[in-house]
Design an enzyme around this catalytic site. Structure first.
Site, short mmCIF file in Angstrom:
data_model
loop_
_atom_site.label_atom_id
_atom_site.label_comp_id
_atom_site.label_asym_id
_atom_site.label_seq_id
_atom_site.Cartn_x
_atom_site.Cartn_y
_atom_site.Cartn_z
N SER A 104 39.95 -47.06 -34.92
CA SER A 104 39.23 -48.31 -34.75
C SER A 104 39.00 -48.98 -36.11
O SER A 104 39.95 -49.33 -36.80
CB SER A 104 37.92 -48.04 -33.99
OG SER A 104 37.33 -49.23 -33.56
N ASP A 152 43.40 -50.78 -23.98
CA ASP A 152 42.24 -50.79 -24.88
C ASP A 152 41.18 -51.74 -24.34
O ASP A 152 41.45 -52.90 -24.03
CB ASP A 152 42.68 -51.23 -26.28
CG ASP A 152 41.63 -50.93 -27.34
OD1 ASP A 152 40.44 -51.17 -27.09
OD2 ASP A 152 42.01 -50.45 -28.42
N HIS A 191 40.28 -47.44 -25.43
CA HIS A 191 40.06 -47.38 -26.88
C HIS A 191 40.04 -45.95 -27.39
O HIS A 191 40.53 -45.65 -28.48
CB HIS A 191 38.75 -48.10 -27.22
CG HIS A 191 38.59 -48.35 -28.68
ND1 HIS A 191 39.48 -49.11 -29.41
CD2 HIS A 191 37.63 -47.94 -29.57
CE1 HIS A 191 39.08 -49.18 -30.68
NE2 HIS A 191 37.96 -48.46 -30.80
#
Length: 847
Positions: free
Chosen positions: A701, A774, A808
């Site tokens: 991330s 995601d 994610h």
């Protein structure tokens, strides 16, 4: 159709890989497995979790699966209004799975197994307030069913004819009688799912005229009238009271898309928040227009609290106008408390007061009472409604009397204050003392300052009040006379040492009851007795796996309740050390140094730096140590620590602080992370554990964003792994992370921080990995797609792996194993076995 079926691939067991080079076209490959030492752990049972009863006499021991299969993730999924729904079950798409439940007595009696259904797919249990029973859901192929279990015997049964709507809102909630549950049901006779139109009705038009409406970038939004119809179909519930003893079901009111529900402490009223049209295609359901109402037990409207408009014009870091963070006061029969903005919801706008707290008691005659005005923003429940799906709004109420702890927060200074406010006798002028610290001028009748500190200052965190559940099902601060209890992580320059304190709420003085020993990690979980003499802890050490114990405040003896074994004995021998050092500007940094089993002292190893940058106002808080070297090493999921099994040293959680004024700190983002990375490598080389010519970097991330920037702006690393990152900040133009300026206010900063803009300078090999589904704001898969194209077009060395059905964070067993195979293969090729001189060989600094 693409909205509903996320991926149409020729093979269910494959990933999509793009790699620059002579043969750089996309291809699907079968899922690969990492070495057996890793798969043996990933494919073994997970360590159970526990759930304490509200009466503190029993633990539920919950068994689960480490990872679902990719087949599980491939179940049908609707992506609507910021939610992911399985249309077959009318529940969330792939919720966490519990596979079995045992009941363990705190007194140490033999555990009792709960008779759960075959092939159980259980949701998290919910204790009745009296602790005599609990409920849980079981997800079958076509429904989410309600089950009830007896806490003494473990006997459990399904409540016949009850189909839970778990797709949205608050699916289940106990009432104070410990027999009745308020449930959201799939409406009977609702008919078939809306059919997609065979041809469009016309173009889709969105308009905006003259009013700023900045929004973050969100996934899974509505995009058509058909999506709206699907959302109404699956989000709409029929409320009902379910008697868990008799199975009787009593419908309450009319069906609606209920986003939040909360029953009053006396059980006679229901606080209802329901969504209404018009919906938006730019924001998720939390910002949809809402009606906030109080209903009777029969579903009749008693009072309307607010009609909230679409919240699409709320300033970034602002709040909506009108009532928000509304909840029942837990120690009164039926009294509502909420918050209203006094500055138009705009934190950047100068104002003497930001918020006010209102209170209104049933039967809601007359006008609400203003309790207090806050100089800074109320810190508590969600902006659009309740504080999450549970009860409360962030105010911590004392068990007796009219007092509660209220926090406000100043964004620019990252400063938080806690006030004790007497809601029954509030300040006459409705204000609290505007004091920066406890002491003189920090108290007045009805309100006094209890704590004041930087929200980033972990060393001076006093802890959080220990709460308990009342018989009515609502939570309050555990109170014994003037004494309450505080628990915290106990951050210090030696690492975290969790604690339990007695706190005199009158004198504002703390007395330590317990602090974790220096060579282990023991965290208080709950206070079991009102006088604080017995408490539950979770104990672990570098050689002992986490387990639960009952401790006595008057003795060092402890009673072991659980005996969870080492989940991965093959990993023992790995060592961990907390290391501190300084970067060139004097800021103290730290990392957790992990070394593989059998490491020979003084041997330089190939090393991976794994990090996630954080923002700070000052060097003191930025340099504070996090974590503990005395925890049991557990490696889960796609952790970078699996690389230890392949002979790497890991500099884990290497601190990468970005320090400065919140408005401008990112002006020097690149310089600060490069300086921090250089300092980490220099320290590890100095210690003799790292070969400076074989260092890689990675992150997930915002850590992936950091990774790409470090490779673009320094010669420190041979290669990198960037998972689920964002690389082009022009695609997040209204702010990201803690950056509050828009692209148009800080164009040079957005461009300087975007590794996409420096793709021509990023020559070290980089592995990009991204979940194709995601769901995180700002990290759309297009970020990795465009970064791959930019690197490929400029002659970079890059491999881009797309994971079907993954969000994610990656869940599927096949996905996790494949990601670890990719990471090991990449680092082995470009770091461990890199040819001398093939890439950067020094820490000379910026390019």
């Amino acid at each position: 159709m693409l909205k509903r079926i996320c991926f149409l691939l020729p093979c269910a067991l494959c990933v999509l890989v793009l790699q620059a080079g002579a043969a750089d076209q996309a291809k699907t490959v079968g899922y690969q497995k990492p070495p057996k030492v890793i798969t043996d752990v990933l494919e073994s049972p997970a360590t159970p979790t526990v759930l304490l009863s509200p009466t503190n006499d029993r633990l539920l021991v919950l068994a689960g699966r480490r990872h679902p299969s990719i087949e599980d993730l491939a179940q049908p999924m609707l992506r609507l209004a910021g939610h992911r729904i399985n249309p077959a079950t009318n529940g969330p798409h792939h919720p966490p799975r519990i596979t079995g439940i045992e009941i363990l007595s705190i007194a140490g009696r033999n555990p009792v197994k709960v008779n759960t259904p075959a092939n159980a797919y259980l949701g998290s249990p919910m204790w009745a307030p009296d602790g005599k029973r609990f409920i849980f859901t079981n997800t079958s192929a076509h429904s989410v069913d309600l089950w009830v279990a007896n806490a003494a015997t473990g006997a459990a049964h399904q409540v016949a004819g009850v189909r839970i709507n778990a797709a949205y809102g608050t699916p289940l909630q106990w009432l104070g009688d410990s027999r009745t549950v308020l449930a959201q049901l799939v409406p009977a006779g609702r008919g078939a799912e809306p059919k997609a139109p065979s041809v469009p009705d016309g173009p889709i038009v969105q308009e905006s005229y003259g009013k700023p409406a900045p929004v973050r970038t969100y996934e899974d939004l509505l995009s058509s009238p058909y999506d709206e119809a699907l959302w109404d179909y699956y989000a709409t519930s029929q409320l009902a009271f379910v008697n868990t003893e008799t199975g009787a079901v009593t419908a309450v009111g009319k069906p609606a898309p209920f986003s939040r529900l909360e029953t009053s402490p006396d059980g006679m009223h229901i606080l209802v928040q329901r969504d209404v049209h018009p919906y938006s295609y730019l924001v998720p359901s939390g910002d949809f227009p809402k009606e906030v109402e109080v209903w009777s037990r029969s579903g009749q409207l008693e009072h309307k609290i607010a009609s909230l408009p679409l919240a699409d014009q709320v300033p970034i870091e602002g709040v909506p106008t009108g009532p928000r963070s509304y909840a029942w006061r837990p120690n009164a029969p039926a009294t509502l408390v909420w918050v209203e903005a006094l500055d138009g919801g705009n934190t950047r706008k100068p104002a003497p007061f930001r918020d006010r707290i209102m209170m209104w008691a049933a039967p809601f005659n007359g006008e609400p009472v203003e309790i207090v005005r806050l100089q800074q923003r109320f810190q508590g429940g969600g902006f659009g409604g309740f504080a999450g799906a549970g009860r409360g709004n962030g105010i911590e109420w004392f068990e007796r009397g009219g007092a509660g702890y209220v926090r406000d927060y100043e964004r620019s200074k990252r400063w938080t204050r806690t006030f004790e406010i007497n809601f029954d006798q509030p300040p006459a002028d409705h204000t609290c003392p505007n004091a920066g610290k406890v002491g003189e001028d920090s108290a007045k009748p009805g309100c006094r300052l209890v704590w004041s500190r930087s929200s980033q200052d972990r060393y001076n965190d006093p802890g959080s009040p220990v709460m308990r559940e009342l018989p009515n099902g609502h939570r309050v601060i555990l109170q014994a006379g003037n004494t309450i209890y505080l628990t915290g992580l106990g951050a210090s320059n030696e690492g975290d040492r969790p604690f339990l304190d007695r706190f005199d709420a009158s004198a504002l003085q703390s007395q330590r009851v317990f602090r974790s020993e220096g060579k282990s990690y023991e965290q208080p979980i709950a206070v079991l007795s009102a006088d604080g003499s017995r408490f539950l802890t979770r104990y672990e050490s570098p050689t002992e796996p986490p387990n639960y114990y009952v401790r006595s405040a008057s003795s060092d003896q402890k009673l072991q309740l659980t005996k969870f074994p080492d989940p991965a004995p093959t990993l023992r021998g790995i060592t961990k050390q907390l290391v501190t050092y300084k970067r060139d500007d004097g800021v103290q940094l730290s990392f957790e140094l992990y070394l593989p089993a059998g490491y020979q002292q003084g041997t330089p190893l190939p090393t991976i730096v794994w990090a996630y940058p954080l923002e700070f106002n000052d060097a003191f808080t930025a340099g504070q140590v996090t974590g503990s070297p005395y925890r049991f090493t557990v490696i889960n999921g796609m952790s970078e620590l699996w690389l230890l099994t392949q002979g790497y040293a890991i500099l884990d959680n290497a601190t990468m602080p970005v320090i400065g004024d919140p408005e401008t700190m990112n002006n020097t983002y690149v310089e600060q992370i490069v300086s921090s990375a250089k300092a980490a490598i220099e320290k590890a080389v100095e210690m003799g554990v790292t070969d400076r010519n074989r260092v890689g970097v990675g992150g997930h991330s915002y850590g992936a964003f950091m990774t790409a920037n470090l490779l673009a702006h320094s010669n420190l690393f041979r290669a990198g792994v960037a998972r689920s990152g964002a690389y082009n900040r022009t695609l997040t133009p209204f702010g990201f992370q803690n950056e509050q300026r828009t692209f148009w206010q800080a164009e040079d900063v957005y461009m300087k921080m975007s590794p996409f803009a420096f793709a021509d300078k990023l020559k070290a090999p980089i592995l990009l990995i991204h979940g194709m589904a995601d769901d995180n704001s700002g990290t759309f898969p297009i970020q990795s797609e465009r970064m791959y194209q930019a690197l490929k077009g400029n002659g970079g060395s890059v491999r881009y792996v797309q994971l079907p059905y993954e969000a994610h964070g990656y869940q599927g067993l096949e996905s996790v194993e494949h990601v670890l195979w990719e990471m090991i293969t990449w680092f082995d090729k470009y770091v461990k076995n890199a040819a001398p001189g093939a890439a950067a060989t020094s820490v000379a600094g910026d390019k």
